[in-house]
Design a protein around this motif. Sequence first.
Motif, mmCIF file in Angstrom:
data_model
loop_
_atom_site.group_PDB
_atom_site.id
_atom_site.type_symbol
_atom_site.label_atom_id
_atom_site.label_comp_id
_atom_site.label_asym_id
_atom_site.label_seq_id
_atom_site.Cartn_x
_atom_site.Cartn_y
_atom_site.Cartn_z
ATOM 1 N N ARG A 10 45.754 45.315 41.123
ATOM 2 C CA ARG A 10 46.789 45.596 40.127
ATOM 3 C C ARG A 10 46.239 45.369 38.712
ATOM 4 N N ARG A 11 45.503 44.271 38.524
ATOM 5 C CA ARG A 11 44.963 43.954 37.199
ATOM 6 C C ARG A 11 43.933 44.990 36.759
ATOM 7 N N GLU A 12 43.025 45.354 37.662
ATOM 8 C CA GLU A 12 41.970 46.297 37.299
ATOM 9 C C GLU A 12 42.546 47.655 36.898
ATOM 10 N N ILE A 13 43.525 48.152 37.640
ATOM 11 C CA ILE A 13 44.113 49.441 37.297
ATOM 12 C C ILE A 13 44.864 49.351 35.979
ATOM 13 N N ARG A 14 45.538 48.248 35.767
ATOM 14 C CA ARG A 14 46.254 48.055 34.493
ATOM 15 C C ARG A 14 45.272 48.040 33.330
ATOM 16 N N GLU A 15 44.153 47.307 33.491
ATOM 17 C CA GLU A 15 43.188 47.182 32.399
ATOM 18 C C GLU A 15 42.416 48.479 32.171
ATOM 19 N N GLU A 16 42.039 49.176 33.247
ATOM 20 C CA GLU A 16 41.170 50.337 33.103
ATOM 21 C C GLU A 16 41.934 51.622 32.806
ATOM 22 N N LEU A 17 43.109 51.799 33.431
ATOM 23 C CA LEU A 17 43.851 53.044 33.271
ATOM 24 C C LEU A 17 45.127 52.876 32.467
ATOM 25 N N GLY A 18 45.504 51.639 32.161
ATOM 26 C CA GLY A 18 46.679 51.393 31.342
ATOM 27 C C GLY A 18 47.983 51.741 32.023
ATOM 28 N N THR A 19 48.023 51.640 33.348
ATOM 29 C CA THR A 19 49.248 51.942 34.084
ATOM 30 C C THR A 19 49.409 50.963 35.235
ATOM 31 N N GLU A 20 50.600 50.888 35.774
ATOM 32 C CA GLU A 20 50.876 50.050 36.928
ATOM 33 C C GLU A 20 50.749 50.887 38.198
ATOM 34 N N LEU A 21 50.617 50.196 39.334
ATOM 35 C CA LEU A 21 50.595 50.887 40.614
ATOM 36 C C LEU A 21 51.766 50.428 41.470
ATOM 37 N N ARG A 22 52.101 51.235 42.460
ATOM 38 C CA ARG A 22 53.205 50.930 43.364
ATOM 39 C C ARG A 22 52.741 51.013 44.813
ATOM 40 N N TYR A 23 53.368 50.232 45.654
ATOM 41 C CA TYR A 23 53.172 50.259 47.098
ATOM 42 C C TYR A 23 51.711 50.121 47.515
ATOM 43 N N PRO A 24 51.004 49.120 47.021
ATOM 44 C CA PRO A 24 49.606 48.953 47.448
ATOM 45 C C PRO A 24 49.517 48.596 48.929
ATOM 46 N N ARG A 25 48.566 49.214 49.605
ATOM 47 C CA ARG A 25 48.367 48.993 51.037
ATOM 48 C C ARG A 25 46.874 48.841 51.304
ATOM 49 N N LEU A 26 46.491 47.761 51.951
ATOM 50 C CA LEU A 26 45.082 47.527 52.265
ATOM 51 C C LEU A 26 44.675 48.429 53.427
ATOM 52 N N LEU A 27 43.759 49.361 53.149
ATOM 53 C CA LEU A 27 43.283 50.282 54.179
ATOM 54 C C LEU A 27 42.208 49.665 55.045
ATOM 55 N N GLY A 28 41.381 48.823 54.452
ATOM 56 C CA GLY A 28 40.281 48.225 55.191
ATOM 57 C C GLY A 28 39.325 47.511 54.259
ATOM 58 N N ILE A 29 38.297 46.928 54.837
ATOM 59 C CA ILE A 29 37.286 46.189 54.082
ATOM 60 C C ILE A 29 35.918 46.732 54.468
ATOM 61 N N LEU A 30 35.124 47.094 53.475
ATOM 62 C CA LEU A 30 33.788 47.641 53.690
ATOM 63 C C LEU A 30 32.731 46.674 53.170
ATOM 64 N N GLU A 31 31.643 46.535 53.921
ATOM 65 C CA GLU A 31 30.478 45.792 53.425
ATOM 66 C C GLU A 31 29.458 46.809 52.936
ATOM 67 N N ASN A 32 29.042 46.671 51.710
ATOM 68 C CA ASN A 32 28.222 47.681 51.059
ATOM 69 C C ASN A 32 26.895 47.098 50.610
ATOM 70 N N LEU A 33 25.814 47.530 51.222
ATOM 71 C CA LEU A 33 24.447 47.196 50.804
ATOM 72 C C LEU A 33 23.875 48.440 50.140
ATOM 73 N N PHE A 34 23.393 48.317 48.913
ATOM 74 C CA PHE A 34 23.018 49.506 48.162
ATOM 75 C C PHE A 34 21.945 49.168 47.138
ATOM 76 N N THR A 35 21.421 50.202 46.511
ATOM 77 C CA THR A 35 20.543 50.027 45.348
ATOM 78 C C THR A 35 21.125 50.850 44.211
ATOM 79 N N PHE A 36 21.029 50.307 43.008
ATOM 80 C CA PHE A 36 21.460 51.024 41.810
ATOM 81 C C PHE A 36 20.443 50.752 40.719
ATOM 82 N N ASP A 37 19.925 51.815 40.127
ATOM 83 C CA ASP A 37 18.895 51.718 39.100
ATOM 84 C C ASP A 37 17.705 50.898 39.588
ATOM 85 N N GLY A 38 17.387 51.046 40.880
ATOM 86 C CA GLY A 38 16.229 50.373 41.454
ATOM 87 C C GLY A 38 16.469 48.937 41.864
ATOM 88 N N ARG A 39 17.687 48.441 41.717
ATOM 89 C CA ARG A 39 18.008 47.046 42.057
ATOM 90 C C ARG A 39 18.942 47.001 43.251
#
Length: 312
Positions: free
Chosen positions: A219-248
């Motif tokens: 809720r906070r991130e969407i408010r801060e980034e998009l300037g709007t509130e959200l409704r009816y949040p539902r947790l779809l699942g949890i992902l574990e993400n191993l990745f590289t970005f910019d070589g790190r």
Amino acid sequence: HNLDVMQSLDEAEALIEKRASLYRGGAGIRWAVTLRSHSDSAIGSVGFYNLQPASRSAEIGYDLHPDYWNRGIATEAVGAAIDHGYSRRFFFPLNRIEALTYREHRASIRVLEKLGFTDEGTRRECGFWKGVYHDLRCFSLLRRDWEALKVGESGAELRQAPACGDPLTGYLRAKVICVFRNGGRILAVEGYDPAKKERFYCPPGGRIEFGERSEDAVRREIREELGTELRYPRLLGILENLFTFDGRRGHEVVFVYDADLADRSLYDRDYLDGRESNGEPFTAVWLDMDSRSAAALPVYPDGLECLLRTAR
């Protein structure tokens, strides 16, 4: 917090003159924080004091009117001040920036954490004002930390960190992203990996702060980034993400939410303008998951597309 509420214009002018004299004497600098649309009205301030040329360190302080909290303004202002501090325009070559804040002031702590500061612990009763001793938490940011986060002048690492990983921290991060559906499309932000020379998409979101529940974080991130509130949040699942970005390498656990935008008119727009926690602007688009550029651009984090297919 360490100043009494001013009762007259003379008091305000005296404070301004005090800070101006610090600058003239090479002992500090303070800027007014304004809105771009109202540059003649100050809503806060940010600056450096307690300059230590011998150790090449300084303290940073900032304040913002409560009406403008949770809009990314403080993060943007402090980030701009840090850029100045680590530039050739500063009084001396600066290597370390410290910040002291109340232990309970989560909003201020969140600003520092988003900008890469390290928590060095609590300094007991190191503050004294209004007749009371105060315990303060100390945070620090080294020049090399800031330069690494900035990735040269492009700032690409900071721009991608909120939604697509934080590969510079060296430890696991907990994050949230939010999927907004519009028919067969989802709202997504385009990113770019300069090492892979790869464009990609990811839903909006960001990191979960310590002590914050994942639903509160999304809720906070969407408010801060998009300037709007959200409704009816539902947790779809949890992902574990191993990745590289910019070589790190990066490692994150991602809480994936589905929700509705409170402002229904946003679904009729082709794109939405947003702003990262560091003040960088971005554009979110309605991405057709079945026909996006002939499937040329991946959607991250890994496993998201499979999760969306099974959680319709």
